[in-house]
Design an enzyme around this catalytic site. Structure first.
Site, mmCIF file in Angstrom:
data_model
loop_
_atom_site.group_PDB
_atom_site.id
_atom_site.type_symbol
_atom_site.label_atom_id
_atom_site.label_comp_id
_atom_site.label_asym_id
_atom_site.label_seq_id
_atom_site.Cartn_x
_atom_site.Cartn_y
_atom_site.Cartn_z
ATOM 1 N N ARG A 33 -17.839 -2.764 17.940
ATOM 2 C CA ARG A 33 -17.066 -3.968 17.608
ATOM 3 C C ARG A 33 -15.762 -4.032 18.396
ATOM 4 O O ARG A 33 -14.947 -3.114 18.324
ATOM 5 C CB ARG A 33 -16.756 -3.991 16.103
ATOM 6 C CG ARG A 33 -15.993 -5.224 15.645
ATOM 7 C CD ARG A 33 -15.805 -5.213 14.130
ATOM 8 N NE ARG A 33 -17.070 -5.222 13.437
ATOM 9 C CZ ARG A 33 -17.737 -6.321 13.071
ATOM 10 N NH1 ARG A 33 -17.225 -7.500 13.344
ATOM 11 N NH2 ARG A 33 -18.885 -6.238 12.443
ATOM 12 N N CYS A 36 -19.501 -6.523 3.618
ATOM 13 C CA CYS A 36 -18.806 -5.316 4.036
ATOM 14 C C CYS A 36 -17.518 -5.244 3.224
ATOM 15 O O CYS A 36 -16.960 -6.287 2.866
ATOM 16 C CB CYS A 36 -18.492 -5.380 5.531
ATOM 17 S SG CYS A 36 -17.538 -3.961 6.123
ATOM 18 N N CYS A 86 0.369 0.338 10.319
ATOM 19 C CA CYS A 86 -0.095 -0.698 9.383
ATOM 20 C C CYS A 86 1.008 -1.556 8.770
ATOM 21 O O CYS A 86 1.928 -1.049 8.123
ATOM 22 C CB CYS A 86 -0.924 -0.058 8.274
ATOM 23 S SG CYS A 86 -1.678 -1.325 7.210
ATOM 24 N N CYS A 136 -19.361 1.613 8.715
ATOM 25 C CA CYS A 136 -18.626 0.942 9.783
ATOM 26 C C CYS A 136 -17.418 1.837 9.996
ATOM 27 O O CYS A 136 -16.554 1.928 9.125
ATOM 28 C CB CYS A 136 -18.223 -0.459 9.337
ATOM 29 S SG CYS A 136 -17.118 -1.282 10.522
ATOM 30 N N CYS A 188 0.838 -1.209 0.000
ATOM 31 C CA CYS A 188 0.000 0.000 0.000
ATOM 32 C C CYS A 188 0.872 1.259 0.000
ATOM 33 O O CYS A 188 1.854 1.344 0.731
ATOM 34 C CB CYS A 188 -0.904 -0.014 1.228
ATOM 35 S SG CYS A 188 -2.028 1.392 1.266
ATOM 36 N N CYS A 242 0.296 4.945 6.942
ATOM 37 C CA CYS A 242 -0.336 4.758 8.259
ATOM 38 C C CYS A 242 0.653 4.044 9.200
ATOM 39 O O CYS A 242 1.063 2.904 8.926
ATOM 40 C CB CYS A 242 -1.621 3.952 8.104
ATOM 41 S SG CYS A 242 -2.668 4.579 6.762
ATOM 42 N N CYS A 298 -16.375 -9.530 5.388
ATOM 43 C CA CYS A 298 -15.789 -8.213 5.147
ATOM 44 C C CYS A 298 -14.504 -8.357 4.344
ATOM 45 O O CYS A 298 -13.574 -9.049 4.760
ATOM 46 C CB CYS A 298 -15.503 -7.546 6.492
ATOM 47 S SG CYS A 298 -14.753 -5.924 6.291
HETATM 48 N N1 SAM Z 1 -6.665 0.440 3.070
HETATM 49 C C1 SAM Z 1 -7.962 0.693 3.528
HETATM 50 C C2 SAM Z 1 -8.031 1.820 4.534
HETATM 51 O O1 SAM Z 1 -7.033 2.150 5.140
HETATM 52 O O2 SAM Z 1 -9.134 2.367 4.704
HETATM 53 C C3 SAM Z 1 -8.656 -0.534 4.123
HETATM 54 C C4 SAM Z 1 -7.865 -1.500 4.983
HETATM 55 S S1 SAM Z 1 -7.154 -0.845 6.489
HETATM 56 C C5 SAM Z 1 -6.100 -2.177 6.965
HETATM 57 C C6 SAM Z 1 -8.524 -0.877 7.627
HETATM 58 C C7 SAM Z 1 -8.278 -0.442 9.045
HETATM 59 O O3 SAM Z 1 -7.560 -1.452 9.752
HETATM 60 C C8 SAM Z 1 -7.463 0.803 9.309
HETATM 61 O O4 SAM Z 1 -8.188 1.972 9.124
HETATM 62 C C9 SAM Z 1 -7.090 0.621 10.761
HETATM 63 O O5 SAM Z 1 -8.048 1.231 11.601
HETATM 64 C C10 SAM Z 1 -7.097 -0.890 10.958
HETATM 65 N N2 SAM Z 1 -5.737 -1.387 11.236
HETATM 66 C C11 SAM Z 1 -4.728 -1.536 10.345
HETATM 67 N N3 SAM Z 1 -3.613 -1.985 10.947
HETATM 68 C C12 SAM Z 1 -3.918 -2.123 12.269
HETATM 69 C C13 SAM Z 1 -3.177 -2.537 13.401
HETATM 70 N N4 SAM Z 1 -1.888 -2.872 13.321
HETATM 71 N N5 SAM Z 1 -3.803 -2.555 14.601
HETATM 72 C C14 SAM Z 1 -5.102 -2.202 14.692
HETATM 73 N N6 SAM Z 1 -5.846 -1.796 13.651
HETATM 74 C C15 SAM Z 1 -5.268 -1.750 12.455
HETATM 75 C C1 DTB Z 2 -11.208 -2.498 11.386
HETATM 76 O O1 DTB Z 2 -11.571 -1.505 12.028
HETATM 77 N N1 DTB Z 2 -10.319 -3.389 11.812
HETATM 78 C C2 DTB Z 2 -10.111 -4.424 10.827
HETATM 79 C C3 DTB Z 2 -11.147 -4.062 9.736
HETATM 80 N N2 DTB Z 2 -11.684 -2.822 10.206
HETATM 81 C C4 DTB Z 2 -10.745 -4.028 8.337
HETATM 82 C C5 DTB Z 2 -8.710 -4.541 10.384
HETATM 83 C C6 DTB Z 2 -7.738 -4.843 11.483
HETATM 84 C C7 DTB Z 2 -6.382 -5.040 10.897
HETATM 85 C C8 DTB Z 2 -5.371 -5.471 11.892
HETATM 86 C C9 DTB Z 2 -4.021 -5.621 11.303
HETATM 87 C C10 DTB Z 2 -3.922 -6.688 10.253
HETATM 88 O O2 DTB Z 2 -4.394 -7.835 10.443
HETATM 89 O O3 DTB Z 2 -3.286 -6.441 9.211
HETATM 90 FE FE1 SF4 Z 3 -2.825 1.238 3.366
HETATM 91 FE FE2 SF4 Z 3 -2.767 0.102 5.741
HETATM 92 FE FE3 SF4 Z 3 -3.182 2.709 5.557
HETATM 93 FE FE4 SF4 Z 3 -5.110 0.989 4.710
HETATM 94 S S1 SF4 Z 3 -4.385 1.262 6.807
HETATM 95 S S2 SF4 Z 3 -4.373 2.825 3.662
HETATM 96 S S3 SF4 Z 3 -3.813 -0.683 3.954
HETATM 97 S S4 SF4 Z 3 -1.309 1.625 4.949
#
Ligand code: SAM
Ligand code: DTB
Ligand code: SF4
Length: 337
Positions: free
Chosen positions: A267, A135, A67, A195, A60, A64, A104
């Site tokens: 959630r 979702c 992430c 959500c 990506c 973030c 989802c």
């Molecule tokens: N890329 C898209 C976005 O950012 O909207 C969708 C996928 S992103 C992984 C969805 C959500 O997962 C993020 O907004 C964040 O709140 C959550 N998330 C990602 N990495 C995480 C982590 N290490 N711990 C907890 N939540 C996480």
């Molecule tokens: C949300 O709020 N949490 C989920 C879902 N929406 C997409 C994602 C959590 C991701 C946790 C880190 C991972 O597994 O990569």
């Molecule tokens: Fe990309 Fe992760 Fe940020 Fe979603 S949360 S935009 S997958 S870096």
């Protein structure tokens, strides 16, 4: 406690100070209050279960800081292509067989291309035909993309605010808070359910946790689903090594979310694999009534299905039945675990 807080029917009348006052209540008072709100609006012994699938993993372009899927950090997550329709459908069938009622689909995109949306629309239609709620979380969406997904049968779109507006700039630099609000507007305008929640344990202050919940509760409409994620620390991400949040503070966050958004599903989202059963039980008491179910979140671990089924049985919790909108396929009754 101020009279204003005692008689807080809608978040519109609530200030951030009021939210902070809730956080500051004695723990037992806060939990009693949240549990009363929970019982008044929900079956306290039912929890909604959704299964997540990463349909497009890694690589990506966004930054973030939490992430593992950002291409900027060496986390060991390999960039993959979008999964095929057949492969996604197979995973959805497995999730349904295991007892999930919502599926989802998550993609590590900043925002999808129109041709990606076409493919996701097909997946949505096929998953919904199984009788599951759908979702997706694909990044920023334009209004036409949101409409296209709605027409395909997408029930929920997940797009998180992640944190308070004033802490956001320390976590993400590649898109603005306003971009997130705009996507949520597009999703709502298309007639989909939102959500939307955030992550705690990223080094934010209590005031900033209150700021996140206050912002969520002041959206034009409360999100129907509010995921509260506890940061999953992943080696290679900038937030790895962040001081752990006091578990009671996490429970307080759930309780305040429940009080501020009484009708929403709250959630208990990422981070359950690192939580004890007792902590999760406290979160359910405080008003959490949905979880991600299945061994994996997107790239990180989640409790085993057998463990969750045993936990539900020990607590007398039943998985919530699916209620698809009228005029659509109805799911079979899902057997309680
Ligand atoms: N890329 C898209 C976005 O950012 O909207 C969708 C996928 S992103 C992984 C969805 C959500 O997962 C993020 O907004 C964040 O709140 C959550 N998330 C990602 N990495 C995480 C982590 N290490 N711990 C907890 N939540 C996480
Ligand atoms: C949300 O709020 N949490 C989920 C879902 N929406 C997409 C994602 C959590 C991701 C946790 C880190 C991972 O597994 O990569
Ligand atoms: Fe990309 Fe992760 Fe940020 Fe979603 S949360 S935009 S997958 S870096």
């Amino acid at each position: 406690m101020s009279a204003k807080i005692e008689s807080m029917p809608t978040a519109e009348r609530v200030s951030r100070g009021d939210v902070l006052a809730l956080f500051a209540l004695p723990f037992n008072d806060l939990l009693a209050r949240a549990h009363d709100v929970h019982r008044a609006h929900h079956d306290a012994n039912a929890v909604q279960v959704s299964t997540l699938l990463s349909i497009k993993t890694g690589g990506c372009p966004e930054d973030c800081a939490y992430c593992p899927q950002s291409a900027r950090y060496a986390t060991g997550v390999k960039a993959e292509k979008l999964m095929s329709l057949d492969a996604v459908l197979e995973k959805a069938k497995q999730a349904k067989a295991a007892g999930a009622t919502r599926f989802c689909m998550g993609a590590a995109w900043r925002s999808p291309k129109d041709r990606d949306v076409e493919k996701i629309a097909e997946m949505v239609g096929a998953v919904r035909a199984l009788g599951m709620e759908t979702c997706a979380t694909l990044g920023m969406l334009s209004a036409p993309q949101a409409s296209k997904l709605k027409s395909a049968g997408l029930d929920y779109y997940n797009h998180n605010l992640d944190t308070a507006p004033e802490f956001y700039g320390e976590i993400i630099h590649t898109r603005e808070y306003q971009d997130r609000l705009d996507t949520l507007d597009n999703v709502r305008a298309a007639g989909m359910k939102t959500c939307c929640g955030g992550i705690v344990g990223m080094g934010e202050s209590r005031e900033q946790r209150a700021g996140l919940l206050h912002t969520l509760a002041c959206l034009p409409e409360h999100p129907q689903s509010v995921p509260i994620n506890r940061l999953v620390q992943v080696a290679g991400t900038p937030l790895d090594g962040t001081a752990l949040l006091d578990p009671f503070e996490f429970v307080r966050t759930i309780a305040v979310a429940r009080i501020l958004m009484p009708r929403s599903m709250v959630r208990l989202s990422a981070g359950r694999a690192e939580m004890s059963d007792e902590l999760q039980a406290l979160c359910f008491f405080a008003g959490a009534n949905s979880i991600f179910y299945g061994e994996k979140l997107l790239t990180t671990g989640n409790p085993d299905v057998e463990h969750d089924q045993a936990l539900f049985a020990r607590l007398g919790i039943a998985p919530m039945q699916v209620e698809l909108e009228p005029g659509t396929v109805h799911a079979d009754i899902v057997e309680a675990a």
